[in-house]
Design a protein around this motif. Structure first.
Motif, PDB file in Angstrom:
ATOM      1  N   ARG A   1      37.084  47.625  40.003  1.00  0.00           N
ATOM      2  CA  ARG A   1      37.216  46.910  41.277  1.00  0.00           C
ATOM      3  C   ARG A   1      36.221  47.403  42.327  1.00  0.00           C
ATOM      4  O   ARG A   1      35.818  46.652  43.204  1.00  0.00           O
ATOM      5  CB  ARG A   1      38.643  47.037  41.824  1.00  0.00           C
ATOM      6  N   ALA A   2      35.803  48.643  42.246  1.00  0.00           N
ATOM      7  CA  ALA A   2      34.879  49.198  43.231  1.00  0.00           C
ATOM      8  C   ALA A   2      33.434  48.756  42.995  1.00  0.00           C
ATOM      9  O   ALA A   2      32.624  48.773  43.929  1.00  0.00           O
ATOM     10  CB  ALA A   2      34.949  50.727  43.215  1.00  0.00           C
ATOM     11  N   ASP A   3      33.111  48.339  41.791  1.00  0.00           N
ATOM     12  CA  ASP A   3      31.740  47.953  41.451  1.00  0.00           C
ATOM     13  C   ASP A   3      31.583  46.438  41.596  1.00  0.00           C
ATOM     14  O   ASP A   3      32.293  45.681  40.947  1.00  0.00           O
ATOM     15  CB  ASP A   3      31.454  48.372  40.005  1.00  0.00           C
ATOM     16  N   PRO A   4      30.655  45.974  42.433  1.00  0.00           N
ATOM     17  CA  PRO A   4      30.460  44.533  42.606  1.00  0.00           C
ATOM     18  C   PRO A   4      30.174  43.790  41.295  1.00  0.00           C
ATOM     19  O   PRO A   4      30.540  42.629  41.148  1.00  0.00           O
ATOM     20  CB  PRO A   4      29.268  44.428  43.558  1.00  0.00           C
TER      21      PRO A   4
ATOM     22  N   THR B   1      31.549  44.361  38.417  1.00  0.00           N
ATOM     23  CA  THR B   1      32.746  44.237  37.577  1.00  0.00           C
ATOM     24  C   THR B   1      34.003  43.873  38.374  1.00  0.00           C
ATOM     25  O   THR B   1      35.079  43.761  37.802  1.00  0.00           O
ATOM     26  CB  THR B   1      32.997  45.554  36.809  1.00  0.00           C
ATOM     27  N   ARG B   2      33.844  43.694  39.647  1.00  0.00           N
ATOM     28  CA  ARG B   2      34.985  43.396  40.520  1.00  0.00           C
ATOM     29  C   ARG B   2      35.762  42.157  40.073  1.00  0.00           C
ATOM     30  O   ARG B   2      36.966  42.067  40.232  1.00  0.00           O
ATOM     31  CB  ARG B   2      34.468  43.209  41.948  1.00  0.00           C
ATOM     32  N   HIS B   3      35.063  41.202  39.502  1.00  0.00           N
ATOM     33  CA  HIS B   3      35.665  39.924  39.117  1.00  0.00           C
ATOM     34  C   HIS B   3      36.433  39.960  37.798  1.00  0.00           C
ATOM     35  O   HIS B   3      37.109  38.993  37.451  1.00  0.00           O
ATOM     36  CB  HIS B   3      34.558  38.882  38.983  1.00  0.00           C
TER      37      HIS B   3
ATOM     38  N   TYR C   1      40.539  51.047  36.084  1.00  0.00           N
ATOM     39  CA  TYR C   1      40.727  49.777  36.795  1.00  0.00           C
ATOM     40  C   TYR C   1      40.139  49.862  38.206  1.00  0.00           C
ATOM     41  O   TYR C   1      39.445  48.949  38.644  1.00  0.00           O
ATOM     42  CB  TYR C   1      42.215  49.416  36.854  1.00  0.00           C
ATOM     43  N   ARG C   2      40.389  50.953  38.914  1.00  0.00           N
ATOM     44  CA  ARG C   2      39.835  51.124  40.270  1.00  0.00           C
ATOM     45  C   ARG C   2      38.307  51.136  40.237  1.00  0.00           C
ATOM     46  O   ARG C   2      37.660  50.582  41.128  1.00  0.00           O
ATOM     47  CB  ARG C   2      40.384  52.386  40.917  1.00  0.00           C
ATOM     48  N   GLN C   3      37.732  51.747  39.208  1.00  0.00           N
ATOM     49  CA  GLN C   3      36.276  51.745  39.089  1.00  0.00           C
ATOM     50  C   GLN C   3      35.743  50.335  38.858  1.00  0.00           C
ATOM     51  O   GLN C   3      34.706  49.958  39.418  1.00  0.00           O
ATOM     52  CB  GLN C   3      35.827  52.675  37.958  1.00  0.00           C
TER      53      GLN C   3
END
Length: 117
Positions: free
Chosen positions: A68-71, A73-75, A64-66
């Motif tokens: 959120r950290a990637d533009p 996949t953040r959405h 999940y953190r990964q």
């Protein structure tokens, strides 16, 4: 047709969820490890991820953190499935459904999340 990625290391459970989500009008893809989930998301980002926290190769909270950290996949909308009662404290701000659950509850929550703005 909204697309759901089911990330769970239990193939029978993932298959049950895929079947019921398909009957509700969703298309699905399954991943049984965190690495496989990352690959699937990069290939074709889903509309929602059903994410088990206990995966064989990485902690679902780390996955999940990964995301959120990637533009790219953040959405992603994520709904956590977990047998751990402390799941909501491990992944803040995410809806959690505790195992065991009723499949109808999962389908209803997925539908509601995808209808939200």
């Amino acid at each position: 047709m909204p697309h759901i990625l089911i990330v769970d290391d239990e193939p029978d459970l993932a298959g049950l969820l895929a079947y019921n989500l398909g009957r509700a009008g969703f298309s699905t893809t399954q991943a049984h490890t965190g690495a496989e989930a990352l690959e699937r998301v990069r290939e074709a980002p889903p509309d929602l991820v059903l994410l088990d926290l206990m995966l064989p190769d990485m902690d679902g909270a780390e996955l999940y953190r990964q995301f959120r950290a990637d533009p790219a996949t953040r959405h992603l909308r994520v709904l956590v499935l977990s047998a751990r009662p402390d799941a909501s404290s491990r992944v803040n701000g995410v809806e959690v459904i505790l195992k065991p659950f009723k499949v109808q509850e999962v389908v209803a929550r997925v539908t509601a999340l995808l209808q939200a703005p």
